[in-house]
Design a protein around this motif. Sequence first.
Motif, short mmCIF file in Angstrom:
data_model
loop_
_atom_site.label_atom_id
_atom_site.label_comp_id
_atom_site.label_asym_id
_atom_site.label_seq_id
_atom_site.Cartn_x
_atom_site.Cartn_y
_atom_site.Cartn_z
N GLU A 80 -18.69 2.25 -36.43
CA GLU A 80 -19.95 1.73 -36.97
C GLU A 80 -19.98 0.21 -36.86
N ARG A 81 -18.86 -0.43 -37.11
CA ARG A 81 -18.80 -1.90 -37.10
C ARG A 81 -18.69 -2.49 -35.69
N PHE A 82 -17.91 -1.87 -34.80
CA PHE A 82 -17.57 -2.51 -33.53
C PHE A 82 -18.19 -1.88 -32.29
N ASP A 83 -18.71 -0.67 -32.37
CA ASP A 83 -19.37 -0.05 -31.21
C ASP A 83 -20.80 -0.59 -31.15
N ALA A 84 -20.93 -1.83 -30.66
CA ALA A 84 -22.20 -2.56 -30.70
C ALA A 84 -23.32 -1.83 -29.99
N ASP A 85 -23.03 -1.18 -28.87
CA ASP A 85 -24.08 -0.48 -28.13
C ASP A 85 -24.23 0.98 -28.57
N GLN A 86 -23.45 1.39 -29.57
CA GLN A 86 -23.55 2.73 -30.16
C GLN A 86 -23.46 3.84 -29.12
N ASN A 87 -22.56 3.67 -28.12
CA ASN A 87 -22.41 4.70 -27.09
C ASN A 87 -21.23 5.64 -27.35
N GLY A 88 -20.58 5.50 -28.50
CA GLY A 88 -19.50 6.41 -28.86
C GLY A 88 -18.13 6.03 -28.33
N VAL A 89 -18.02 4.89 -27.65
CA VAL A 89 -16.73 4.38 -27.18
C VAL A 89 -16.66 2.88 -27.47
N ILE A 90 -15.45 2.42 -27.65
CA ILE A 90 -15.19 0.99 -27.83
C ILE A 90 -14.81 0.43 -26.47
N ASP A 91 -15.63 -0.50 -25.95
CA ASP A 91 -15.30 -1.09 -24.66
C ASP A 91 -14.35 -2.28 -24.86
N CYS A 92 -13.98 -2.92 -23.77
CA CYS A 92 -12.99 -4.00 -23.82
C CYS A 92 -13.44 -5.16 -24.71
N HIS A 93 -14.70 -5.53 -24.64
CA HIS A 93 -15.22 -6.65 -25.45
C HIS A 93 -15.29 -6.26 -26.92
N GLU A 94 -15.73 -5.06 -27.19
CA GLU A 94 -15.78 -4.58 -28.57
C GLU A 94 -14.37 -4.47 -29.14
N PHE A 95 -13.43 -4.06 -28.32
CA PHE A 95 -12.03 -3.94 -28.75
C PHE A 95 -11.46 -5.30 -29.09
N LYS A 96 -11.78 -6.30 -28.28
CA LYS A 96 -11.30 -7.65 -28.57
C LYS A 96 -11.82 -8.12 -29.93
N SER A 97 -13.07 -7.84 -30.24
CA SER A 97 -13.64 -8.19 -31.54
C SER A 97 -12.92 -7.46 -32.66
N LEU A 98 -12.63 -6.19 -32.44
CA LEU A 98 -11.87 -5.39 -33.41
C LEU A 98 -10.50 -6.01 -33.66
N LEU A 99 -9.78 -6.33 -32.58
CA LEU A 99 -8.45 -6.93 -32.74
C LEU A 99 -8.53 -8.27 -33.44
N MET A 100 -9.49 -9.08 -33.06
CA MET A 100 -9.62 -10.41 -33.66
C MET A 100 -9.85 -10.31 -35.16
N GLU A 101 -10.80 -9.48 -35.54
CA GLU A 101 -11.11 -9.33 -36.97
C GLU A 101 -9.92 -8.74 -37.73
N THR A 102 -9.25 -7.78 -37.14
CA THR A 102 -8.09 -7.16 -37.78
C THR A 102 -6.96 -8.17 -37.95
N MET A 103 -6.67 -8.92 -36.90
CA MET A 103 -5.59 -9.90 -36.97
C MET A 103 -5.89 -11.00 -37.99
N LEU A 104 -7.12 -11.46 -38.05
CA LEU A 104 -7.46 -12.49 -39.02
C LEU A 104 -7.38 -11.95 -40.45
N ALA A 105 -7.70 -10.68 -40.63
CA ALA A 105 -7.55 -10.06 -41.96
C ALA A 105 -6.07 -9.97 -42.33
N VAL A 106 -5.24 -9.62 -41.36
CA VAL A 106 -3.79 -9.58 -41.60
C VAL A 106 -3.29 -10.98 -41.96
N ALA A 107 -3.77 -11.99 -41.26
CA ALA A 107 -3.36 -13.37 -41.54
C ALA A 107 -3.72 -13.77 -42.97
N ARG A 108 -4.93 -13.41 -43.40
CA ARG A 108 -5.32 -13.71 -44.79
C ARG A 108 -4.41 -12.99 -45.78
#
Length: 138
Positions: A80-108
């Motif tokens: 819901e949060r990262f599948d920007a085009d709502q096509n049912g798969v996470i593409d490479c760019h969406e995955f990078k956003s997922l990793l970035m947000e996850t890593m920054l949350a871990v850092a906090r």
Amino acid sequence: MSTSAVVLHALNNLTVTRFVEDATSFEKCSKECFGALDADGKGGLSREKLRAGFGKLLPGIGYVSQPKDEINVLHDAIFERFDADQNGVIDCHEFKSLLMETMLAVARGIGGSPVLVALEYGSLLRKAAEHEQARTAN
């Protein structure tokens, strides 16, 4: 850093945020991780592909040990949060956003004080620690 299965390393939030903020290194890491999860090379991560490999990227956060129902709820939230085009798969760019947000949350969550962490080979936190070691060696 060694290629053994697990190493102990002291890290803090700066270890992780500096890694994420290094656009070149983080982009390379994101593409490598995406490629490892996208085993069939179709260019997208389904819920099944994400379920099969995401926990290996961030071991120790309880992802793998969660009941299947809770993992399914987590995947629904991820899509819901990262599948920007709502096509049912996470593409490479969406995955990078997922990793970035996850890593920054871990850092906090880690905070500013160094913590000793067991880092598994191939994990994102180990990649952040390796990035820090390379940065400080120069």
